[in-house]
Design an enzyme around this catalytic site. Structure first.
Site, PDB file in Angstrom:
ATOM      1  N   VAL A   8       0.872  -1.168   0.000  1.00  0.00           N
ATOM      2  CA  VAL A   8       0.000   0.000   0.000  1.00  0.00           C
ATOM      3  C   VAL A   8       0.912   1.222   0.000  1.00  0.00           C
ATOM      4  O   VAL A   8       2.065   1.144   0.421  1.00  0.00           O
ATOM      5  CB  VAL A   8      -0.953   0.029   1.219  1.00  0.00           C
ATOM      6  CG1 VAL A   8      -2.019  -1.052   1.094  1.00  0.00           C
ATOM      7  CG2 VAL A   8      -0.193  -0.124   2.530  1.00  0.00           C
ATOM      8  N   SER A   9       0.391   2.342  -0.450  1.00  0.00           N
ATOM      9  CA  SER A   9       1.240   3.513  -0.645  1.00  0.00           C
ATOM     10  C   SER A   9       1.560   4.278   0.629  1.00  0.00           C
ATOM     11  O   SER A   9       2.600   4.918   0.734  1.00  0.00           O
ATOM     12  CB  SER A   9       0.593   4.469  -1.659  1.00  0.00           C
ATOM     13  OG  SER A   9       0.462   3.826  -2.913  1.00  0.00           O
ATOM     14  N   THR A  10       0.654   4.232   1.619  1.00  0.00           N
ATOM     15  CA  THR A  10       0.870   5.022   2.832  1.00  0.00           C
ATOM     16  C   THR A  10       0.608   4.190   4.078  1.00  0.00           C
ATOM     17  O   THR A  10      -0.004   3.122   4.023  1.00  0.00           O
ATOM     18  CB  THR A  10      -0.067   6.248   2.871  1.00  0.00           C
ATOM     19  OG1 THR A  10      -1.430   5.793   3.005  1.00  0.00           O
ATOM     20  CG2 THR A  10       0.053   7.083   1.602  1.00  0.00           C
ATOM     21  N   GLN A  13      -3.243   3.532   4.777  1.00  0.00           N
ATOM     22  CA  GLN A  13      -4.051   2.655   3.934  1.00  0.00           C
ATOM     23  C   GLN A  13      -4.205   1.265   4.548  1.00  0.00           C
ATOM     24  O   GLN A  13      -3.275   0.721   5.141  1.00  0.00           O
ATOM     25  CB  GLN A  13      -3.431   2.540   2.536  1.00  0.00           C
ATOM     26  CG  GLN A  13      -3.722   3.752   1.659  1.00  0.00           C
ATOM     27  CD  GLN A  13      -3.147   3.578   0.272  1.00  0.00           C
ATOM     28  OE1 GLN A  13      -1.955   3.732   0.061  1.00  0.00           O
ATOM     29  NE2 GLN A  13      -3.990   3.232  -0.676  1.00  0.00           N
TER      30      GLN A  13
END
Length: 202
Positions: A8-10, A13
């Site tokens: 996931v990007s962050t 998330q």
């Protein structure tokens, strides 16, 4: 062993959607990092590669090909590495394996190339629309970004770059923390200075 790679990007998330079948695998690797960071430079991906080199992994599952990355070039490089190591990659949302009878699946590579290119194009289009929206908002006088001359507080900086803060606290180098957090070296240096100052006042 069969394993699964999740990205996931962050930090914020949720990985729940990608973890629905996690009990089926011997090991799960979860990276919370931008897809723009090359696969081999991510913390959990490095652990996965180490396990591959140790001969522990035979099959890797991804929920979708963009979990591997946003750059089609990097995706194809990683796929080629997996093929060389005789690792079968399964992408769940297209229901295909990268290898059939221990040989590369040409249909898989073709579909992955198309999906990778589409994903890369969508990201570029999104960034361009975002840029155009900001420019239009500025012309209308409705842009809500930080006004010239105003300053973001130190606590706001730390909250905005949580992943950088985490990596610095773990002892990662400035350059490494900047890569993981997806920000500039200058921003990372500023965050380090804030953390050092806070430690001095404790």
């Amino acid at each position: 062993m069969q394993v699964k790679y999740i990205r996931v990007s962050t930090e914020e998330q949720n990985t729940g959607r990608q973890e629905v079948n996690s009990k089926s695998f011997s090991k799960i690797y979860i990276d919370r990092i931008s897809g723009s960071i090359p696969f081999a430079e991510r913390k959990e991906a490095k652990r996965l590669i180490a396990d591959i080199e140790a001969g522990l992994v035979t099959e890797i599952h991804l929920s979708s090909i963009d979990r591997m990355g946003r750059s089609i070039l990097n995706i194809l490089e990683v796929l080629e590495y997996f093929n060389q190591k005789n690792i079968n990659l399964f992408v769940e949302n297209i229901g295909m394996f990268s290898m059939i009878d221990n040989k590369p699946n040409p249909s898989f590579k073709m579909i992955v190339s198309v999906l990778g290119n589409v994903g890369e194009m969508e990201r570029l289009n999104m960034l361009e629309r975002q840029r155009q929206g900001i420019e239009l908002a500025k012309l209308k006088g409705t842009y809500k970004g930080r006004l010239f001359g105003t300053k973001i507080t130190e606590d706001e900086i730390l909250a905005k770059y949580k992943s950088v803060v985490r990596e610095l606290k773990r002892g990662e180098s400035l350059r490494r923390a900047a890569k993981i957090g997806g920000c500039s070296l200058g921003t990372t240096q500023k965050i380090k200075a804030i953390l050092d100052k806070k430690n001095e006042t404790v």
